[in-house]
Scaffold this active site. Sequence first.
Site, PDB file in Angstrom:
ATOM      1  N   SER A  48      46.834  40.396  38.474  1.00 36.84           N
ATOM      2  CA  SER A  48      46.190  41.678  38.721  1.00 36.84           C
ATOM      3  C   SER A  48      46.701  42.816  38.443  1.00 36.84           C
ATOM      4  O   SER A  48      47.740  42.465  37.132  1.00 36.84           O
ATOM      5  CB  SER A  48      45.433  41.559  40.326  1.00 36.84           C
ATOM      6  OG  SER A  48      44.517  42.622  40.769  1.00 36.84           O
ATOM      7  N   ASP A 216      39.600  38.261  38.704  1.00 36.79           N
ATOM      8  CA  ASP A 216      40.499  38.760  38.699  1.00 36.79           C
ATOM      9  C   ASP A 216      41.703  38.185  39.089  1.00 36.79           C
ATOM     10  O   ASP A 216      41.069  36.708  40.204  1.00 36.79           O
ATOM     11  CB  ASP A 216      40.783  39.659  40.123  1.00 36.79           C
ATOM     12  CG  ASP A 216      42.197  40.026  40.032  1.00 36.79           C
ATOM     13  OD1 ASP A 216      43.525  39.503  40.352  1.00 36.79           O
ATOM     14  OD2 ASP A 216      42.227  41.649  40.386  1.00 36.79           O
TER      15      ASP A 216
END
Length: 403
Positions: A48, A216
């Site tokens: 991320s 993500d």
Amino acid sequence: MAAPRDESVALVLDAGGARSAYQVGALEVLLPALEERGHRPRVLIGTSAGALICGGLAGVADRPAVEQTAALRDLLGRVTKPAVITPLWRQVPEVLARYASETLGLSWFRLRGLFGTDPLRDTLGRALDWEAVHRHLRQGTLDAVAVTATTVRTGQVTMFTEGRGAQLPRPEPGQHRRYVETTLGVEHLLASAAIPALFPSVEVHDPQEAAGWYVDGATRRRHPLVPALELGATHVVAVGTGSLRAPAPDRAADREAVDLGDGVATLLGAVMDDPMRHDLRRLQQTNRLLQEPAVAEVLHRLRAEEGGRERRVVPHVAVAPDRGDELAAAAMEVFDRNHRTLLGTAADPDLQLVHRLLGSDSPLQGELLSYLLFDRDFFDAAAALGHRDARRWIEEHPDLWVT
């Protein structure tokens, strides 16, 4: 001081959204401390927002530590909200149209996220020195850079990796994780940072064998430190944005009424914080067992019979907030000062709107805002906390490493 030639230090940067400013602050202390002791990270693993920082660091991997940290601070200054998220008022017509198309079954015009991230795509293209990233991997300044993303349909954790070629690890059967060799680019970082529902899922085109839609990397990964070991690291430096201590029980708080914001904050905390805490605990337990000769012999024999990688003591550094609510408190303080006022709301109504929609009175509101507050003042506050905690680690561990 030169490090042994067979040593490989991995830097693992976990997820955190805007909270990853904390990681930059910690690295401003840790990278020079590593350099003083003859160490430099040669394997970079990011998830991320941590993947974005790894991309920035990979571009300056050949520079002295002080220049690397200056480059990271410059990158942090570039990822303020206008450079990350499309203003909500510009997205409302498209969001409504896409939502309507979903109800009508028009699969070609789907709603994939509430916040557009086209500005972030442009920022990553301009702010990162991609030519230098590839050169450092090609010339051996770095051994590998791996970016974690998650397939939308099957939930497979995918490590987009540059720098290892045919030597990529093959996880043991049953592990929902794969390594894919690629030339890293903007789309891989965007995929890694696409928080489900909030940010749009990202279509990755390269390499062809892994083409598809991703979100993500934190959503399904359970063991953030394991890829570092599978990629050959002998030492691990881990910097997280969630507390390494589990929250203390509070029965009175558990009985208070909750809202949507509380649910989102709890979900983000479970996804972003818990895996790093649990994996570090497991690493520490394994290290203790391997330092007992009789136990180590049994473990080595079992691993050999199973065909897995050899277990070994892994010296490590682990820096994360001392208290889980410190970053949340910093986010609320900055929000109150910069965004709650009439002038602040007029200048940027998006955060105030999100704040209201997700329950402005929730005690967990600061936790939620800390992931979305791409504000320079919050960056400074979070980086100061990271700086403090990294200093504390060095004071408590003068040799830096613990086993």
